[in-house]
Design a protein around this motif. Structure first.
Motif, PDB file in Angstrom:
ATOM      1  N   ILE A 141       0.835  -1.208   0.000  1.00 12.41           N
ATOM      2  CA  ILE A 141       0.000   0.000   0.000  1.00 12.41           C
ATOM      3  C   ILE A 141       0.870   1.259   0.000  1.00 12.41           C
ATOM      4  N   ARG A 142       1.891   1.284   0.865  1.00 16.52           N
ATOM      5  CA  ARG A 142       2.760   2.458   0.931  1.00 16.52           C
ATOM      6  C   ARG A 142       3.487   2.679  -0.393  1.00 16.52           C
ATOM      7  N   ARG A 143       3.971   1.615  -0.993  1.00 14.02           N
ATOM      8  CA  ARG A 143       4.677   1.769  -2.265  1.00 14.02           C
ATOM      9  C   ARG A 143       3.727   2.268  -3.365  1.00 14.02           C
ATOM     10  N   ALA A 144       2.502   1.722  -3.355  1.00 18.92           N
ATOM     11  CA  ALA A 144       1.521   2.160  -4.350  1.00 18.92           C
ATOM     12  C   ALA A 144       1.194   3.641  -4.184  1.00 18.92           C
ATOM     13  N   LEU A 145       1.077   4.108  -2.920  1.00 16.21           N
ATOM     14  CA  LEU A 145       0.799   5.526  -2.675  1.00 16.21           C
ATOM     15  C   LEU A 145       1.976   6.407  -3.084  1.00 16.21           C
ATOM     16  N   ASP A 146       3.207   5.905  -2.821  1.00 18.54           N
ATOM     17  CA  ASP A 146       4.389   6.669  -3.241  1.00 18.54           C
ATOM     18  C   ASP A 146       4.447   6.786  -4.758  1.00 18.54           C
ATOM     19  N   GLU A 147       4.173   5.666  -5.425  1.00 14.44           N
ATOM     20  CA  GLU A 147       4.178   5.698  -6.888  1.00 14.44           C
ATOM     21  C   GLU A 147       3.087   6.629  -7.416  1.00 14.44           C
ATOM     22  N   LYS A 148       1.951   6.634  -6.712  1.00 16.94           N
ATOM     23  CA  LYS A 148       0.883   7.538  -7.108  1.00 16.94           C
ATOM     24  C   LYS A 148       1.326   8.993  -6.984  1.00 16.94           C
ATOM     25  N   GLY A 149       2.029   9.316  -5.888  1.00 15.00           N
ATOM     26  CA  GLY A 149       2.521  10.678  -5.717  1.00 15.00           C
ATOM     27  C   GLY A 149       3.540  11.050  -6.782  1.00 15.00           C
ATOM     28  N   VAL A 150       4.443  10.099  -7.082  1.00 13.32           N
ATOM     29  CA  VAL A 150       5.441  10.375  -8.131  1.00 13.32           C
ATOM     30  C   VAL A 150       4.753  10.564  -9.479  1.00 13.32           C
ATOM     31  N   ARG A 151       3.778   9.679  -9.758  1.00 14.48           N
ATOM     32  CA  ARG A 151       3.061   9.788 -11.023  1.00 14.48           C
ATOM     33  C   ARG A 151       2.275  11.097 -11.095  1.00 14.48           C
ATOM     34  N   ARG A 152       1.689  11.495  -9.962  1.00 15.49           N
ATOM     35  CA  ARG A 152       0.942  12.760  -9.944  1.00 15.49           C
ATOM     36  C   ARG A 152       1.870  13.942 -10.206  1.00 15.49           C
ATOM     37  N   ASP A 153       3.042  13.935  -9.548  1.00 12.48           N
ATOM     38  CA  ASP A 153       3.999  15.028  -9.774  1.00 12.48           C
ATOM     39  C   ASP A 153       4.510  15.032 -11.210  1.00 12.48           C
ATOM     40  N   ARG A 154       4.752  13.817 -11.736  1.00 12.59           N
ATOM     41  CA  ARG A 154       5.239  13.736 -13.105  1.00 12.59           C
ATOM     42  C   ARG A 154       4.181  14.223 -14.085  1.00 12.59           C
ATOM     43  N   ASP A 155       2.939  13.819 -13.860  1.00 16.46           N
ATOM     44  CA  ASP A 155       1.861  14.279 -14.743  1.00 16.46           C
ATOM     45  C   ASP A 155       1.682  15.782 -14.660  1.00 16.46           C
ATOM     46  N   GLN A 156       1.837  16.322 -13.441  1.00 14.08           N
ATOM     47  CA  GLN A 156       1.711  17.765 -13.273  1.00 14.08           C
ATOM     48  C   GLN A 156       2.837  18.489 -14.008  1.00 14.08           C
ATOM     49  N   ALA A 157       4.062  17.952 -13.882  1.00 15.80           N
ATOM     50  CA  ALA A 157       5.192  18.573 -14.574  1.00 15.80           C
ATOM     51  C   ALA A 157       5.013  18.488 -16.088  1.00 15.80           C
ATOM     52  N   GLU A 158       4.552  17.330 -16.576  1.00 18.66           N
ATOM     53  CA  GLU A 158       4.328  17.190 -18.007  1.00 18.66           C
ATOM     54  C   GLU A 158       3.218  18.122 -18.487  1.00 18.66           C
ATOM     55  N   ARG A 159       2.183  18.271 -17.674  1.00 15.62           N
ATOM     56  CA  ARG A 159       1.085  19.161 -18.037  1.00 15.62           C
ATOM     57  C   ARG A 159       1.574  20.611 -18.091  1.00 15.62           C
ATOM     58  N   GLU A 160       2.353  21.011 -17.089  1.00 15.32           N
ATOM     59  CA  GLU A 160       2.884  22.374 -17.091  1.00 15.32           C
ATOM     60  C   GLU A 160       3.841  22.592 -18.258  1.00 15.32           C
ATOM     61  N   LEU A 161       4.671  21.574 -18.534  1.00 20.47           N
ATOM     62  CA  LEU A 161       5.595  21.699 -19.662  1.00 20.47           C
ATOM     63  C   LEU A 161       4.831  21.777 -20.977  1.00 20.47           C
ATOM     64  N   ARG A 162       3.775  21.011 -21.084  1.00 24.64           N
ATOM     65  CA  ARG A 162       2.967  21.059 -22.301  1.00 24.64           C
ATOM     66  C   ARG A 162       2.287  22.417 -22.449  1.00 24.64           C
ATOM     67  N   GLN A 163       1.771  22.935 -21.340  1.00 26.55           N
ATOM     68  CA  GLN A 163       1.148  24.256 -21.386  1.00 26.55           C
ATOM     69  C   GLN A 163       2.162  25.336 -21.732  1.00 26.55           C
ATOM     70  N   LEU A 164       3.374  25.198 -21.165  1.00 30.38           N
ATOM     71  CA  LEU A 164       4.417  26.173 -21.472  1.00 30.38           C
ATOM     72  C   LEU A 164       4.803  26.101 -22.938  1.00 30.38           C
ATOM     73  N   GLY A 165       4.919  24.875 -23.456  1.00 33.50           N
ATOM     74  CA  GLY A 165       5.227  24.722 -24.877  1.00 33.50           C
ATOM     75  C   GLY A 165       4.147  25.320 -25.757  1.00 33.50           C
ATOM     76  N   GLN A 166       2.883  25.111 -25.380  1.00 32.57           N
ATOM     77  CA  GLN A 166       1.785  25.700 -26.141  1.00 32.57           C
ATOM     78  C   GLN A 166       1.817  27.221 -26.062  1.00 32.57           C
ATOM     79  N   HIS A 167       2.194  27.729 -24.880  1.00 27.35           N
ATOM     80  CA  HIS A 167       2.287  29.182 -24.704  1.00 27.35           C
ATOM     81  C   HIS A 167       3.361  29.766 -25.615  1.00 27.35           C
ATOM     82  N   TYR A 168       4.551  29.159 -25.610  1.00 25.17           N
ATOM     83  CA  TYR A 168       5.628  29.655 -26.466  1.00 25.17           C
ATOM     84  C   TYR A 168       5.289  29.461 -27.936  1.00 25.17           C
ATOM     85  N   ALA A 169       4.660  28.338 -28.259  1.00 27.23           N
ATOM     86  CA  ALA A 169       4.263  28.119 -29.659  1.00 27.23           C
ATOM     87  C   ALA A 169       3.267  29.177 -30.106  1.00 27.23           C
TER      88      ALA A 169
END
Length: 409
Positions: free
Chosen positions: A129-157
């Protein structure tokens, strides 16, 4: 075991973990709950036994993790995983089963299950359970970073696409890698794809020397600023552009890439030329006005002298000496009268053509401003226009006319 329990307690500092258990056997559900309590994990727990209850809980409540038995009376854990992922939920799902083969476990993982734990090894459940929650947090942070990077790329584009200046990138051989819509419009092409088939060196720059000047600047400082060059549009018409750019950093062994910003200044240069031409014409107009004014002044004197000549044409004893040498380029010689015998400041007029060629009398409005002195002999210097005694002369002129009429009678 005590050391692992302390580790879980340290990692579980925070809000309790909300757990939903899909289990049709109450004794197995109670066993899972006891194992979690003995681990020191802070959690809240709810158990459901049917697919409808499970779907209702997922739809109405928020959970951090789902535990599910693989074998249920009317459902399977694999079907539960598939339904959960079809809803778009990313809640970790851990399968808890008595027996689960390797092939079935791999299939469940492929469908979206986070992990699986066998019921005879429930001591692994808290750590899973703890490992699954940690992976969820990492995945959430990664998705957030990818979303922000995608938005930034769209902004610059969006900035590049909407920029009023042309922007492009080209490799060291001149092949255009990227171009924005403004550059496509400046060069008169229909689309970016059409422009990407060109070579910036061979197809766009009109003067190789100008390109060489840009390359020399880049080789010196990796940048080039405010360089004016001539480019060719698609229709062949030359345009003047201002170019600024830089050489991008590339990995070792990779070809150099250049980035440039282009501004079309053709209309600006045309307006500058028109303005300079207007200034020249204005200067010529002022010069012509000044020359005309000076000539008008001279012509007024000539016309005044012509009137005097017309007035004395019946008196041959009074002659004016004229220089009739047509070889002289000037028609009128105006000099200040100085030296012995000069009576105050005046102008000596020497006419280079006969008096009868001048215009006839054009009225007597100049008579009040001129005094004529005529004399015979070689010492005559020609008519004299006095600039100081015009008021006195103007008063005496009617008297002279009266005396002349008496002499005639």
């Amino acid at each position: 075991m005590t050391r692992l329990k302390k580790k879980l307690q340290a990692e579980s500092s925070g809000p309790p973990v909300r757990i939903l258990l899909l289990e049709d056997n109450p004794s197995d559900a109670e066993l899972c709950q006891r194992k979690l309590e003995s681990s020191g994990l802070e959690f809240s727990f709810k158990s459901v036994g049917t697919p409808d209850q499970f779907k209702q809980e997922i739809s109405t409540e928020a959970y951090d993790i789902v535990l599910g038995d693989y074998r249920l009376p009317s459902w399977t854990g694999l079907e539960a995983v598939r339904w959960l992922r079809e809803t778009g939920s990313l809640i970790p799902f851990i399968l808890v089963s008595g027996t689960l083969g390797d092939e079935l476990a791999v299939e469940c993982i492929k469908e979206g299950a986070t992990d699986y734990v066998l019921k005879d090894k429930l001591e692994r459940l808290p750590f899973a359970i703890r490992r699954a929650l940690d992976e969820k947090g990492v995945r959430r942070d990664r998705d957030q970073a990818e979303r922000e990077l995608r938005q930034l790329g769209q902004h610059y584009a969006s900035i590049v696409r909407g920029a009023p200046y042309g922007i492009y990138r080209a490799d060291q051989h001149g092949r255009i890698i990227m171009a924005n819509p403004a550059l496509v419009s400046i060069l008169g092409y229909a689309s970016e794809a059409e422009l990407l088939r060109l070579n910036i060196t061979l197809d766009v720059f009109a003067d190789r020397q100008e390109q060489g000047r840009i390359l020399s600047q880049v080789n010196e400082s990796n940048v080039f600023k405010d360089t004016e060059v001539t480019c060719r549009r698609k229709d062949g018409r030359p345009i003047i552009v201002r170019v600024a750019g830089r050489r991008l950093e590339a990995e070792a062994g990779a070809p150099a890439v250049y980035e440039a910003f282009v501004q079309d200044i053709t209309e600006h240069r045309i307006l500058e030329q028109q303005f300079q031409q207007a200034q020249k014409m204005e200067a010529i107009g002022r010069l012509a006005g000044g020359v005309a004014h000076d000539f008008n002044n001279l012509l007024m004197i000539i016309r005044g002298c012509a009137e005097l000549l017309e007035h004395h044409k019946n008196q041959p004893e009074k002659r004016c000496h004229f220089d009739c040498g047509f070889r002289r380029p000037a028609a009128l010689d105006v000099q200040p009268e100085t030296g012995p015998g000069a009576q105050g400041p005046g102008l000596q007029l020497r006419v280079a053509r006969p008096a009868q060629d001048a215009a006839p009398a054009a009225g007597r409005r100049y008579s009040n401003h001129l005094q004529s002195r005529t004399s015979a002999g070689a010492g005559n210097r020609g008519p004299r226009a006095d600039r100081t005694d015009h008021i006195k002369l103007g008063d005496q002129r009617p008297r002279r006319h009266a005396q002349r009429r008496k002499a005639d009678h």
